[in-house]
Design a protein around this motif. Structure first.
Motif, PDB file in Angstrom:
ATOM      1  N   THR A 211      -3.489   9.413   7.648  1.00  0.00           N
ATOM      2  CA  THR A 211      -2.412  10.112   6.723  1.00  0.00           C
ATOM      3  C   THR A 211      -3.027  10.941   5.717  1.00  0.00           C
ATOM      4  O   THR A 211      -2.594  12.262   5.657  1.00  0.00           O
ATOM      5  N   ALA A 212      -3.805  10.166   4.947  1.00  0.00           N
ATOM      6  CA  ALA A 212      -4.454  11.271   3.823  1.00  0.00           C
ATOM      7  C   ALA A 212      -5.196  12.384   4.258  1.00  0.00           C
ATOM      8  O   ALA A 212      -5.242  13.555   3.649  1.00  0.00           O
ATOM      9  N   LEU A 213      -6.119  11.803   5.448  1.00  0.00           N
ATOM     10  CA  LEU A 213      -6.841  13.063   5.788  1.00  0.00           C
ATOM     11  C   LEU A 213      -6.463  13.809   6.462  1.00  0.00           C
ATOM     12  O   LEU A 213      -7.089  15.136   7.107  1.00  0.00           O
ATOM     13  N   ALA A 214      -5.049  13.564   7.110  1.00  0.00           N
ATOM     14  CA  ALA A 214      -4.499  14.690   7.970  1.00  0.00           C
ATOM     15  C   ALA A 214      -4.309  15.829   7.586  1.00  0.00           C
ATOM     16  O   ALA A 214      -4.020  16.838   7.835  1.00  0.00           O
ATOM     17  N   ARG A 215      -4.317  15.905   6.013  1.00  0.00           N
ATOM     18  CA  ARG A 215      -4.118  17.175   5.282  1.00  0.00           C
ATOM     19  C   ARG A 215      -5.338  17.996   5.235  1.00  0.00           C
ATOM     20  O   ARG A 215      -5.192  19.412   5.138  1.00  0.00           O
ATOM     21  N   ARG A 216      -6.523  17.427   5.294  1.00  0.00           N
ATOM     22  CA  ARG A 216      -7.725  18.123   5.440  1.00  0.00           C
ATOM     23  C   ARG A 216      -8.530  18.116   7.018  1.00  0.00           C
ATOM     24  O   ARG A 216      -9.241  19.108   7.285  1.00  0.00           O
ATOM     25  N   TRP A 217      -8.108  17.400   7.701  1.00  0.00           N
ATOM     26  CA  TRP A 217      -8.909  17.189   9.046  1.00  0.00           C
ATOM     27  C   TRP A 217      -8.159  17.732  10.177  1.00  0.00           C
ATOM     28  O   TRP A 217      -7.040  16.835  10.469  1.00  0.00           O
ATOM     29  N   ARG A 218      -8.149  18.738  10.805  1.00  0.00           N
ATOM     30  CA  ARG A 218      -7.329  19.128  11.825  1.00  0.00           C
ATOM     31  C   ARG A 218      -7.586  18.367  13.146  1.00  0.00           C
ATOM     32  O   ARG A 218      -6.762  18.030  13.945  1.00  0.00           O
ATOM     33  N   ASN A 219      -8.773  18.066  13.285  1.00  0.00           N
ATOM     34  CA  ASN A 219      -9.369  17.049  14.137  1.00  0.00           C
ATOM     35  C   ASN A 219      -9.314  15.853  14.037  1.00  0.00           C
ATOM     36  O   ASN A 219     -10.421  14.856  14.020  1.00  0.00           O
TER      37      ASN A 219
ATOM     38  N   ASN B  57     -10.570 -10.038  15.728  1.00  0.00           N
ATOM     39  CA  ASN B  57     -10.428 -11.354  16.439  1.00  0.00           C
ATOM     40  C   ASN B  57     -11.030 -12.440  15.781  1.00  0.00           C
ATOM     41  O   ASN B  57     -11.650 -13.439  16.279  1.00  0.00           O
ATOM     42  N   GLU B  58     -11.042 -12.548  14.521  1.00  0.00           N
ATOM     43  CA  GLU B  58     -11.267 -13.596  13.862  1.00  0.00           C
ATOM     44  C   GLU B  58     -10.356 -13.970  12.718  1.00  0.00           C
ATOM     45  O   GLU B  58      -9.538 -12.843  11.833  1.00  0.00           O
ATOM     46  N   ALA B  59      -9.833 -14.972  12.552  1.00  0.00           N
ATOM     47  CA  ALA B  59      -8.900 -15.786  11.469  1.00  0.00           C
ATOM     48  C   ALA B  59      -9.653 -15.748  10.143  1.00  0.00           C
ATOM     49  O   ALA B  59      -9.776 -16.661   9.593  1.00  0.00           O
ATOM     50  N   ARG B  60     -10.308 -14.699   9.649  1.00  0.00           N
ATOM     51  CA  ARG B  60     -10.994 -14.486   8.557  1.00  0.00           C
ATOM     52  C   ARG B  60     -10.396 -13.377   7.674  1.00  0.00           C
ATOM     53  O   ARG B  60      -9.569 -12.679   7.819  1.00  0.00           O
ATOM     54  N   LEU B  61     -10.880 -13.184   6.473  1.00  0.00           N
ATOM     55  CA  LEU B  61     -10.525 -12.171   5.593  1.00  0.00           C
ATOM     56  C   LEU B  61     -10.820 -10.593   5.796  1.00  0.00           C
ATOM     57  O   LEU B  61     -10.602  -9.776   5.179  1.00  0.00           O
ATOM     58  N   TYR B  62     -11.696 -10.452   6.829  1.00  0.00           N
ATOM     59  CA  TYR B  62     -12.470  -9.167   6.854  1.00  0.00           C
ATOM     60  C   TYR B  62     -11.467  -7.953   7.310  1.00  0.00           C
ATOM     61  O   TYR B  62     -11.469  -6.944   6.915  1.00  0.00           O
ATOM     62  N   THR B  63     -10.571  -8.342   7.999  1.00  0.00           N
ATOM     63  CA  THR B  63      -9.637  -7.377   8.500  1.00  0.00           C
ATOM     64  C   THR B  63      -8.568  -6.919   7.256  1.00  0.00           C
ATOM     65  O   THR B  63      -8.499  -5.785   7.200  1.00  0.00           O
ATOM     66  N   MET B  64      -8.470  -7.879   6.416  1.00  0.00           N
ATOM     67  CA  MET B  64      -7.644  -7.666   5.168  1.00  0.00           C
ATOM     68  C   MET B  64      -8.481  -6.901   4.253  1.00  0.00           C
ATOM     69  O   MET B  64      -7.992  -5.775   3.662  1.00  0.00           O
ATOM     70  N   GLN B  65      -9.867  -7.096   4.165  1.00  0.00           N
ATOM     71  CA  GLN B  65     -10.623  -6.189   3.404  1.00  0.00           C
ATOM     72  C   GLN B  65     -10.841  -4.657   3.870  1.00  0.00           C
ATOM     73  O   GLN B  65     -10.785  -3.876   2.970  1.00  0.00           O
ATOM     74  N   MET B  66     -10.827  -4.546   5.142  1.00  0.00           N
ATOM     75  CA  MET B  66     -10.902  -3.289   5.741  1.00  0.00           C
ATOM     76  C   MET B  66      -9.685  -2.285   5.288  1.00  0.00           C
ATOM     77  O   MET B  66      -9.709  -1.301   4.963  1.00  0.00           O
ATOM     78  N   GLY B  67      -8.408  -3.134   5.513  1.00  0.00           N
ATOM     79  CA  GLY B  67      -7.244  -2.419   5.233  1.00  0.00           C
ATOM     80  C   GLY B  67      -7.095  -2.128   3.682  1.00  0.00           C
ATOM     81  O   GLY B  67      -6.852  -1.042   3.282  1.00  0.00           O
ATOM     82  N   ALA B  68      -7.623  -3.197   2.703  1.00  0.00           N
ATOM     83  CA  ALA B  68      -7.488  -2.660   1.328  1.00  0.00           C
ATOM     84  C   ALA B  68      -8.553  -1.607   0.914  1.00  0.00           C
ATOM     85  O   ALA B  68      -8.085  -0.682  -0.007  1.00  0.00           O
ATOM     86  N   SER B  69      -9.656  -1.564   1.541  1.00  0.00           N
ATOM     87  CA  SER B  69     -10.665  -0.559   1.428  1.00  0.00           C
ATOM     88  C   SER B  69     -10.037   0.794   1.686  1.00  0.00           C
ATOM     89  O   SER B  69     -10.161   1.671   0.920  1.00  0.00           O
ATOM     90  N   ALA B  70      -9.416   0.713   2.675  1.00  0.00           N
ATOM     91  CA  ALA B  70      -8.984   2.021   3.339  1.00  0.00           C
ATOM     92  C   ALA B  70      -7.739   2.507   2.210  1.00  0.00           C
ATOM     93  O   ALA B  70      -7.642   3.792   2.238  1.00  0.00           O
ATOM     94  N   MET B  71      -7.077   1.713   1.832  1.00  0.00           N
ATOM     95  CA  MET B  71      -6.026   2.153   0.880  1.00  0.00           C
ATOM     96  C   MET B  71      -6.705   2.705  -0.343  1.00  0.00           C
ATOM     97  O   MET B  71      -6.263   3.904  -0.780  1.00  0.00           O
ATOM     98  N   VAL B  72      -7.818   2.375  -0.860  1.00  0.00           N
ATOM     99  CA  VAL B  72      -8.421   2.972  -1.945  1.00  0.00           C
ATOM    100  C   VAL B  72      -9.000   4.111  -1.468  1.00  0.00           C
ATOM    101  O   VAL B  72      -8.823   5.031  -2.491  1.00  0.00           O
ATOM    102  N   VAL B  73      -9.793   4.322  -0.540  1.00  0.00           N
ATOM    103  CA  VAL B  73     -10.381   5.551  -0.081  1.00  0.00           C
ATOM    104  C   VAL B  73      -9.378   6.579  -0.030  1.00  0.00           C
ATOM    105  O   VAL B  73      -9.477   7.681  -0.134  1.00  0.00           O
ATOM    106  N   ALA B  74      -7.878   6.165   0.660  1.00  0.00           N
ATOM    107  CA  ALA B  74      -7.277   7.465   0.803  1.00  0.00           C
ATOM    108  C   ALA B  74      -6.547   7.837  -0.162  1.00  0.00           C
ATOM    109  O   ALA B  74      -6.272   9.203  -0.339  1.00  0.00           O
ATOM    110  N   ALA B  75      -6.428   6.751  -1.286  1.00  0.00           N
ATOM    111  CA  ALA B  75      -5.832   7.294  -2.704  1.00  0.00           C
ATOM    112  C   ALA B  75      -6.728   8.187  -3.331  1.00  0.00           C
ATOM    113  O   ALA B  75      -6.150   9.152  -3.960  1.00  0.00           O
ATOM    114  N   LEU B  76      -8.125   7.866  -3.173  1.00  0.00           N
ATOM    115  CA  LEU B  76      -8.917   8.516  -3.893  1.00  0.00           C
ATOM    116  C   LEU B  76      -9.044  10.029  -3.286  1.00  0.00           C
ATOM    117  O   LEU B  76      -9.375  11.069  -4.154  1.00  0.00           O
TER     118      LEU B  76
END
Length: 502
Positions: free
Chosen positions: A102-110, A129-148
């Protein structure tokens, strides 16, 4: 100028696409060791008792406070099946990646390039496909990058829009930090990055309207850091079954860039190292060439469209947690892998996405061939991760089935594998040879006392570097002429006499 969130179509279609990816990636395949630990902790009736057990066992899960607490609560509502526990991290992934798109939609037409790069990534498929923390970390990192991205726009967002994205930035920082100790280390990068992409005047201007958010965030980060320091004094740490070296360092890029599915399985890589890559050399080399072209194009596009001074400073921000983690791996003798660099994956996606757009737009038919080839190969890699037998993980379910079938025949079974895996798949265990009954005898890194144990009809053995670190079981198998009958992923079943294995 648009304010607030982007229009519905800017987030709805990416969210639906990522949901379809998750449906394809998440399976009911058997848990492996780390997932069995997750299930064991989540199964406790009392969360405090679960935490105290992890502290006593000095497990690294002590350094994953939010992840463990969240999984414990999730299991109470949705059950402890393989699919249920693997779905637990999906909301964080969907929210974070949708915010990024959503954040990048303002800059990237493609925007399709970035959306497909995320959705077809073997790294994403593997850890969804793992019951571990890495999917959560991907989501948290994406939130920070989007906000920046949004907070650094020119003209800068103001009013409710600015407050919204600052809260997303703070929430992502907090989430990344409380998920795990490594997440707290990675939070250093966005903490430093905000000083690079936001002017001093604007940063000082944030204090008065947003001081509540800023103070709350820094307070949580501080006390979370204190907790992690305490956990180190109690001996909590990752299992020391390997060390960080050039090979494991290169594996970080191998995994994050999407080579995983095109090469050997992880168990084979773990056992034979770089030699296991030889049968897959041609396809890996082809993918390396294509991905290299995309990376060079992406770096060039980002360099041309942004200040080189700011980019170098941002690279410095990323290098701080990277070097700290690598240094910890060298000093503390644990193996740093691609998953420990999970928060970096959003940067990888951005560079690849930028390169794909550049190639598609400006290099004619040749560039389009590279783009199509990249997507064909990366999707093939993801499909291999999902479907190929060589990428199966430790098969605790099938090993447990063999154990229970033999116990029902009154055979003596030794379980030389993870205790929590046996418990999750309902293998009755005995730690005392005098109390066997119809239970498997748990054998973990035994010493000379192995010679006095009841003679086994079947020995179920897994990962000798973890569960037979002194080689005692291996020596016993040779001395007693045991033969390997069944070879499951990460398991070998040993017997002396012909048994009625199912």
């Amino acid at each position: 100028m648009r304010t607030g969130l982007s229009p519905l179509t800017n987030w709805l279609w990416p969210a639906l696409f990522l949901m379809l990816v998750a449906c394809a990636a998440i399976t009911n395949r058997t848990f492996w060791i780390d997932e069995c630990v997750t299930a064991h902790v989540a199964d406790h009736t009392n969360l405090i008792e679960a935490w105290e057990e992890m502290v006593d066992l000095r497990f690294a899960e002590v350094q994953m406070p939010f992840f463990i607490a969240y999984m414990w609560g999730f299991e109470k509502f949705f059950g402890d099946s393989e699919v249920a526990l693997r779905l637990a991290g999906l909301p964080f992934f969907l929210i974070g990646m949708t915010l990024l798109l959503t954040a990048l939609a303002r800059r990237w037409r493609n925007l399709w390039a970035l959306m497909l790069t995320i959705g077809l990534s073997p790294f994403v498929w593997y850890y969804l496909n793992e019951a571990r923390l890495y999917t959560m970390q991907m989501g948290a990192s994406a939130m920070v990058v989007a906000a920046l991205f949004r907070l650094s726009e020119n003209p800068a967002p103001t009013g409710k829009t600015e407050r919204w994205w600052l809260r997303i930035y703070c929430s992502g920082l907090v989430l990344l930090s409380v998920i795990s100790m490594l997440g707290e280390i990675w939070a250093l990068a966005p903490l430093l990055a905000v000083l690079v992409v936001i002017t001093k005047e604007r940063l000082f201007g944030w204090w008065r309207p947003y001081r509540t958010e800023i103070i709350a965030t820094l307070t949580i980060l501080f006390f979370t850091g204190i907790y992690y320091l305490w956990s180190l004094t109690r001996g909590a740490r990752a299992t020391a079954v390997g060390t960080t070296n050039l090979q494991t360092f290169l594996f970080i890029f191998y995994e994050q860039l999407g080579f995983t599915g095109l090469g050997p399985g992880r168990l084979e890589l773990r056992e034979h190292g770089a030699l296991s890559l030889k049968p897959f050399a041609v396809v890996l080399a082809l993918y390396a060439v294509v991905t290299g072209i995309v990376l060079v194009a992406g770096i060039r596009r980002i360099w041309q469209n942004n200040s080189s001074r700011i980019l170098l400073r941002l690279l410095g921000c990323l290098s701080v947690p990277s070097l700290l983690i690598l240094l910890a791996g060298l000093m503390m003798h644990f193996r740093v892998l691609g998953r420990h660099f999970t928060p970096l994956i959003c940067v990888v996606f951005l560079v690849l996405g930028a390169g794909l757009v550049q190639l598609w737009r400006q290099l004619g038919s040749g560039g389009k061939v590279v783009v199509v080839g990249f997507f064909v190969l990366i999707f093939s890699s993801s499909l291999m991760v999902r479907l190929s037998p060589r990428h199966e993980k430790d098969n605790y379910r099938q090993a447990a089935r063999f154990a229970k079938e033999l116990l029902a025949q009154n055979a003596v079974v030794w379980w030389n594998a993870d205790r929590m895996g046996a418990e999750y798949y309902n293998v009755p265990l005995a730690t005392n040879a005098n109390a066997l009954g119809q239970k498997a005898l748990l054998i973990i890194n035994p010493g000379d006392e192995i010679a006095s144990l009841p003679k086994a009809d079947l020995i179920i053995s897994s990962r000798p570097d973890v569960f037979d670190s002194q080689g005692t079981v291996i020596n016993y198998l040779k001395q007693e002429n045991f033969q390997a009958k069944t070879n499951l992923p990460a398991f070998i079943l040993w017997e002396q006499t012909l048994l009625d294995l199912p």
